[in-house]
Design an enzyme around this catalytic site. Structure first.
Site, PDB file in Angstrom:
ATOM      1  N   SER A  19       0.794  -1.233   0.000  1.00  0.00           N
ATOM      2  CA  SER A  19       0.000   0.000   0.000  1.00  0.00           C
ATOM      3  C   SER A  19       0.825   1.280   0.000  1.00  0.00           C
ATOM      4  O   SER A  19       0.257   2.367  -0.055  1.00  0.00           O
ATOM      5  CB  SER A  19      -0.963   0.008   1.196  1.00  0.00           C
ATOM      6  OG  SER A  19      -2.066  -0.831   0.921  1.00  0.00           O
TER       7      SER A  19
ATOM      8  N   LYS B 230      -0.054   3.681  -2.700  1.00  0.00           N
ATOM      9  CA  LYS B 230      -1.045   4.758  -2.596  1.00  0.00           C
ATOM     10  C   LYS B 230      -0.401   6.131  -2.412  1.00  0.00           C
ATOM     11  O   LYS B 230      -1.057   7.153  -2.651  1.00  0.00           O
ATOM     12  CB  LYS B 230      -2.015   4.463  -1.454  1.00  0.00           C
ATOM     13  CG  LYS B 230      -2.867   3.208  -1.685  1.00  0.00           C
ATOM     14  CD  LYS B 230      -3.867   2.987  -0.577  1.00  0.00           C
ATOM     15  CE  LYS B 230      -4.712   1.764  -0.840  1.00  0.00           C
ATOM     16  NZ  LYS B 230      -4.015   0.501  -0.471  1.00  0.00           N
TER      17      LYS B 230
ATOM     18  N   SER C  85      -6.289   3.339   4.096  1.00  0.00           N
ATOM     19  CA  SER C  85      -5.587   2.600   3.045  1.00  0.00           C
ATOM     20  C   SER C  85      -6.580   1.830   2.197  1.00  0.00           C
ATOM     21  O   SER C  85      -6.408   0.637   1.913  1.00  0.00           O
ATOM     22  CB  SER C  85      -4.543   1.649   3.642  1.00  0.00           C
ATOM     23  OG  SER C  85      -3.641   1.212   2.654  1.00  0.00           O
TER      24      SER C  85
END
Length: 418
Positions: free
Chosen positions: A53, A56, A113
């Site tokens: 993640s 992101k 997230s």
């Protein structure tokens, strides 16, 4: 002891050994002073890793850029497609056709997230997630992230998606440098949407002095990842830890690195203050060796569960010109306009000594007629000296850095006019 218990203990031992071996393979770390660009710690910093993640962060960079250009506004709404809604947790829980504001999307990406929100943002900006990922990769190249490839906007598993700890730090630097007006979102610890309060997965924010972002990440192939920024006493650093065996182990190791980095920076500040009072100075050619040793000689403060194989931090003086402000790709003005930077030092003599040592490393055929240059650089009132070889073509510059990095030496290729 029964046979069953012995078998169970044997199986558990195998699992534990396997987990430790996997952690060693996935581990990478990188710490840098974001103001001067000095690399304070680097372990496997250029080894390919799955970003999970941390991806992101790049999705957010693209969204911030769209906000700055006027393509979208904070109050605009994003509509979730069936594709976005189908993404697995971690997610916000969007249904197909449901909408959310761009500002809520920012908070959902940072704090929750949310994989479903990442896809919705990608589709909103570029209609298709795969197309968005291709643009992400191109933009990453422009930010200096030369070892990063994106295949999706969320960080969900994809064997072709990879990055490095150094590239993640470059992205953190770019987010802070290019979008200070939006950087405060990274320090928020919770947000409420649709009647549900979501809390930040980054447990260092608000709990460790000075930490004000950025992002955590986890998939099974990556282990537990973290990029964190922190500011104290006029120093701002970024720390990246990848491949932790658990969130708690990753966080404990990140805390160690952050504390060690600030201790080293403060020690240097005190040393400069003594120098200003006309205290005796070291031989400048020896100064780099002493600076490199500072961090490794700090008292050990190893927390329970420190990341396997995580060695003591070291100082390698290099500046974050390797993480420039974004600029479009343009052809080199001349084929001989490249240079390589092999360090940045606090004395001119130390920079000259570094150039002499590099010249003796069997690189003369690659260096050719390159010019050794010691260039002054002032950062926030601090005088540094860059050690560079100039007048190279791009292929030679990259080859020199590859040779040096293979030997554990710091180096980066500098394109024309950089």
């Amino acid at each position: 002891m029964s046979r069953f218990i012995l078998v169970l203990l044997s199986v558990l031992s195998v699992f534990a050994l396997t987990a430790r071996a996997e952690a060693r393979e996935r581990y990478a770390a990188f710490v840098a002073d974001m103001e001067t660009g000095e690399v304070l710690h680097a372990r496997r910093a250029d080894a390919e890793r799955y970003p999970a993640s941390l991806t992101k962060m790049m999705t957010l960079y693209m969204l911030f850029e769209a906000l700055e250009s006027g393509q979208v506004a904070l109050d605009d709404t994003i509509t979730a497609s069936a594709e976005a809604a189908s993404r697995p947790a971690s997610k916000l829980g969007l249904r197909a056709g449901q909408t959310l504001r761009v500002e809520d999307a920012i908070r959902a990406l940072i704090i929750q997230s949310a994989n479903d929100v990442a896809v919705a943002v990608a589709e909103h900006l570029h209609e298709d997630e795969a197309r968005f990922a291709a643009v992400m990769t191109l933009r990453a190249r422009e930010l200096g992230m030369t070892n990063t490839v994106f295949r999706n906007a969320s960080g969900l598993p994809d064997a072709a998606q990879h990055t490095t700890a150094r590239d993640v730090a470059r992205l953190a630097y770019a987010l802070h440098q290019d979008f200070p007006q939006y950087y405060g979102y990274f320090s928020e610890t919770r947000f409420r949407w649709n009647g549900v309060t979501h809390r930040n997965h980054n447990s260092l924010v608000g709990r460790q002095q000075g930490v004000d972002g950025l992002k955590t990440g986890y998939i099974r192939a990556s282990g537990f990842n973290l990029a964190a920024s922190a500011e104290r006493d006029g120093h701002r650093i970024v720390a990246v830890v990848m491949g932790g065996v658990s969130a708690s182990v990753r966080d404990a190791h990140a805390r160690e690195l952050i504390e060690a980095a600030f201790s080293a920076l403060n020690a240097r500040s005190e040393g400069r203050m003594l120098a200003a009072m006309n205290m005796p100075r070291l031989n400048p050619v020896r100064e780099q060796e002493i600076l490199t040793a500072e961090l490794t000689t700090l008292p050990a403060q190893t927390a329970q569960g420190s990341a396997p194989g995580a060695p003591a931090a070291q100082v390698e003086l290099t500046d974050l010109d390797a993480a420039p402000r974004p600029r479009p790709f343009t052809p080199a003005a001349t084929p001989e306009g490249w240079s390589v930077q092999v360090g940045a030092f606090t004395s001119q003599a130390a920079a000259s000594a570094r150039l002499e040592s590099v010249a003796m490393m069997g690189l003369r055929s690659l260096l050719g007629e390159a010019q050794a240059r010691v260039e002054p650089l002032e950062r926030n009132g601090r005088q540094l000296w860059r050690a560079r070889y100039a007048g190279l073509n791009g292929d030679n510059a990259r080859s020199i850095c590859q040779r040096l990095e293979a030997s554990g030496e710091s180096c980066f290729a500098v394109p024309p006019a950089a």
